[in-house]
Design a protein around this motif. Sequence first.
Motif, PDB file in Angstrom:
ATOM      1  N   PRO A 110       0.845  -1.207   0.000  1.00  0.00           N
ATOM      2  CA  PRO A 110       0.000   0.000   0.000  1.00  0.00           C
ATOM      3  C   PRO A 110       0.877   1.252   0.000  1.00  0.00           C
ATOM      4  N   GLY A 111       0.435   2.201  -0.773  1.00  0.00           N
ATOM      5  CA  GLY A 111       1.205   3.430  -0.931  1.00  0.00           C
ATOM      6  C   GLY A 111       0.887   4.466   0.132  1.00  0.00           C
ATOM      7  N   PRO A 112       1.238   5.701  -0.197  1.00  0.00           N
ATOM      8  CA  PRO A 112       1.719   6.120  -1.523  1.00  0.00           C
ATOM      9  C   PRO A 112       3.220   5.901  -1.713  1.00  0.00           C
ATOM     10  N   HIS A 113       3.605   5.692  -2.982  1.00  0.00           N
ATOM     11  CA  HIS A 113       5.009   5.590  -3.370  1.00  0.00           C
ATOM     12  C   HIS A 113       5.274   6.635  -4.455  1.00  0.00           C
ATOM     13  N   HIS A 114       6.415   7.266  -4.341  1.00  0.00           N
ATOM     14  CA  HIS A 114       6.729   8.373  -5.234  1.00  0.00           C
ATOM     15  C   HIS A 114       7.704   7.901  -6.330  1.00  0.00           C
ATOM     16  N   TYR A 115       7.234   7.900  -7.559  1.00  0.00           N
ATOM     17  CA  TYR A 115       8.080   7.573  -8.713  1.00  0.00           C
ATOM     18  C   TYR A 115       8.291   8.851  -9.523  1.00  0.00           C
ATOM     19  N   TRP A 116       9.534   9.153  -9.822  1.00  0.00           N
ATOM     20  CA  TRP A 116       9.823  10.403 -10.515  1.00  0.00           C
ATOM     21  C   TRP A 116      11.094  10.274 -11.341  1.00  0.00           C
ATOM     22  N   GLY A 117      11.255  11.178 -12.302  1.00  0.00           N
ATOM     23  CA  GLY A 117      12.447  11.134 -13.129  1.00  0.00           C
ATOM     24  C   GLY A 117      12.301  11.972 -14.387  1.00  0.00           C
ATOM     25  N   ALA A 118      13.176  11.695 -15.350  1.00  0.00           N
ATOM     26  CA  ALA A 118      13.194  12.452 -16.600  1.00  0.00           C
ATOM     27  C   ALA A 118      13.668  11.552 -17.734  1.00  0.00           C
ATOM     28  N   ILE A 119      13.188  11.854 -18.934  1.00  0.00           N
ATOM     29  CA  ILE A 119      13.606  11.160 -20.161  1.00  0.00           C
ATOM     30  C   ILE A 119      14.032  12.243 -21.145  1.00  0.00           C
ATOM     31  N   THR A 120      15.259  12.152 -21.653  1.00  0.00           N
ATOM     32  CA  THR A 120      15.825  13.201 -22.502  1.00  0.00           C
ATOM     33  C   THR A 120      16.334  12.621 -23.810  1.00  0.00           C
ATOM     34  N   GLY A 138      -2.217  14.975  -7.880  1.00  0.00           N
ATOM     35  CA  GLY A 138      -0.816  15.223  -7.543  1.00  0.00           C
ATOM     36  C   GLY A 138       0.171  14.724  -8.579  1.00  0.00           C
ATOM     37  N   ASP A 139      -0.268  13.912  -9.543  1.00  0.00           N
ATOM     38  CA  ASP A 139       0.643  13.450 -10.599  1.00  0.00           C
ATOM     39  C   ASP A 139       1.031  14.616 -11.506  1.00  0.00           C
ATOM     40  N   GLN A 140       2.260  14.596 -11.948  1.00  0.00           N
ATOM     41  CA  GLN A 140       2.748  15.655 -12.819  1.00  0.00           C
ATOM     42  C   GLN A 140       3.454  15.054 -14.029  1.00  0.00           C
ATOM     43  N   LEU A 141       3.205  15.641 -15.182  1.00  0.00           N
ATOM     44  CA  LEU A 141       3.849  15.229 -16.431  1.00  0.00           C
ATOM     45  C   LEU A 141       4.000  16.475 -17.289  1.00  0.00           C
ATOM     46  N   SER A 142       5.225  16.765 -17.700  1.00  0.00           N
ATOM     47  CA  SER A 142       5.458  17.940 -18.531  1.00  0.00           C
ATOM     48  C   SER A 142       6.554  17.652 -19.548  1.00  0.00           C
ATOM     49  N   VAL A 143       6.500  18.373 -20.663  1.00  0.00           N
ATOM     50  CA  VAL A 143       7.499  18.251 -21.732  1.00  0.00           C
ATOM     51  C   VAL A 143       8.102  19.633 -21.968  1.00  0.00           C
ATOM     52  N   SER A 144       9.416  19.695 -22.083  1.00  0.00           N
ATOM     53  CA  SER A 144      10.096  20.968 -22.282  1.00  0.00           C
ATOM     54  C   SER A 144       9.677  21.607 -23.606  1.00  0.00           C
ATOM     55  N   PRO A 145       9.814  22.938 -23.749  1.00  0.00           N
ATOM     56  CA  PRO A 145       9.401  23.606 -24.984  1.00  0.00           C
ATOM     57  C   PRO A 145      10.081  23.072 -26.239  1.00  0.00           C
ATOM     58  N   TYR A 152       8.476  13.606 -15.116  1.00  0.00           N
ATOM     59  CA  TYR A 152       7.291  12.969 -14.535  1.00  0.00           C
ATOM     60  C   TYR A 152       7.455  12.829 -13.025  1.00  0.00           C
ATOM     61  N   SER A 153       6.326  12.830 -12.356  1.00  0.00           N
ATOM     62  CA  SER A 153       6.287  12.613 -10.918  1.00  0.00           C
ATOM     63  C   SER A 153       4.931  11.996 -10.602  1.00  0.00           C
ATOM     64  N   PHE A 154       4.940  10.722 -10.180  1.00  0.00           N
ATOM     65  CA  PHE A 154       3.695   9.984  -9.949  1.00  0.00           C
ATOM     66  C   PHE A 154       3.600   9.563  -8.488  1.00  0.00           C
ATOM     67  N   THR A 155       2.387   9.591  -7.964  1.00  0.00           N
ATOM     68  CA  THR A 155       2.095   8.968  -6.677  1.00  0.00           C
ATOM     69  C   THR A 155       1.355   7.669  -6.969  1.00  0.00           C
ATOM     70  N   THR A 156       2.022   6.553  -6.702  1.00  0.00           N
ATOM     71  CA  THR A 156       1.492   5.241  -7.072  1.00  0.00           C
ATOM     72  C   THR A 156       1.116   4.459  -5.819  1.00  0.00           C
ATOM     73  N   TYR A 157      -0.054   3.826  -5.878  1.00  0.00           N
ATOM     74  CA  TYR A 157      -0.496   2.967  -4.781  1.00  0.00           C
ATOM     75  C   TYR A 157      -0.339   1.518  -5.265  1.00  0.00           C
ATOM     76  N   THR A 158      -1.407   0.760  -5.386  1.00  0.00           N
ATOM     77  CA  THR A 158      -1.306  -0.601  -5.919  1.00  0.00           C
ATOM     78  C   THR A 158      -1.825  -0.676  -7.358  1.00  0.00           C
ATOM     79  N   GLY A 159      -2.207   0.457  -7.904  1.00  0.00           N
ATOM     80  CA  GLY A 159      -2.642   0.503  -9.296  1.00  0.00           C
ATOM     81  C   GLY A 159      -1.457   0.697 -10.233  1.00  0.00           C
ATOM     82  N   ILE A 160      -1.739   1.138 -11.430  1.00  0.00           N
ATOM     83  CA  ILE A 160      -0.701   1.344 -12.442  1.00  0.00           C
ATOM     84  C   ILE A 160      -0.734   2.789 -12.912  1.00  0.00           C
TER      85      ILE A 160
END
Length: 218
Positions: A110-120, A138-145, A152-160
């Motif tokens: 059971p969460g919450p678990h914080h998954y975050w990072g970047a892809i370049t 609270g989930d965040q997803l953004s792409v640079s200009p 990305y920054s996700f709060t994950t519980y037992t879902g996907i």
Amino acid sequence: MTVIPAGTEHAGSGADPISPHRFRWPGPHRVLSVALCAALAGGGLLAAGGVASAQPPPPAPAPACSGGWSIPGVQIEGAPRGFDAGDAGRTYLWHDGNTGWHMRTTDARPGPHHYWGAITTSNAASLADVKKVKVDSGDQLSVSPDKRTLYYSFTTYTGIDGIDFHVSGCNPAYPSQTLTFEMHKNDNDRTDLIDIGPNHAHPAKNPFSATRGAPWTR
């Protein structure tokens, strides 16, 4: 220039053997014909036997970024075998030749678990069709200009949770493309918390990169 005797008679003993009256220069048509043949032969337009033949076209250059994506020692094509919601808490990454890149997070506890990072991406590429698979508060997803970095920054519980995206087509000015992944769970950057491809392989380091094309980037 070679000169041609003017007649069939032979000079007598008292005749001047080099008299200009006994020789003539080639006519203008013969000079033109000789010059034309020389030009055609020099340009490669005359084949053996005097038959004109066109030069074969130069070979087409090899396409830039040929081949698929790869990570050294890791099979990346295909989803992780048996992957489902509530699996071990990790970041799951794979590529599908038809649908692009896919990243998923889930957790058995059971969460919450914080998954975050970047892809370049490298200069030769850009991100396209970026989609969030599931949106939680609270989930965040953004792409640079410039469309080269995805955060990305996700709060994950037992879902996907997850992201789907493509990488733009190859740019002929660059022989390869590179994707660099930086992936974290909570405050951990351990590589055993990242599963790649159908065999649940782990990267050798974090951040890590996938490439396609020649092993060179700009």
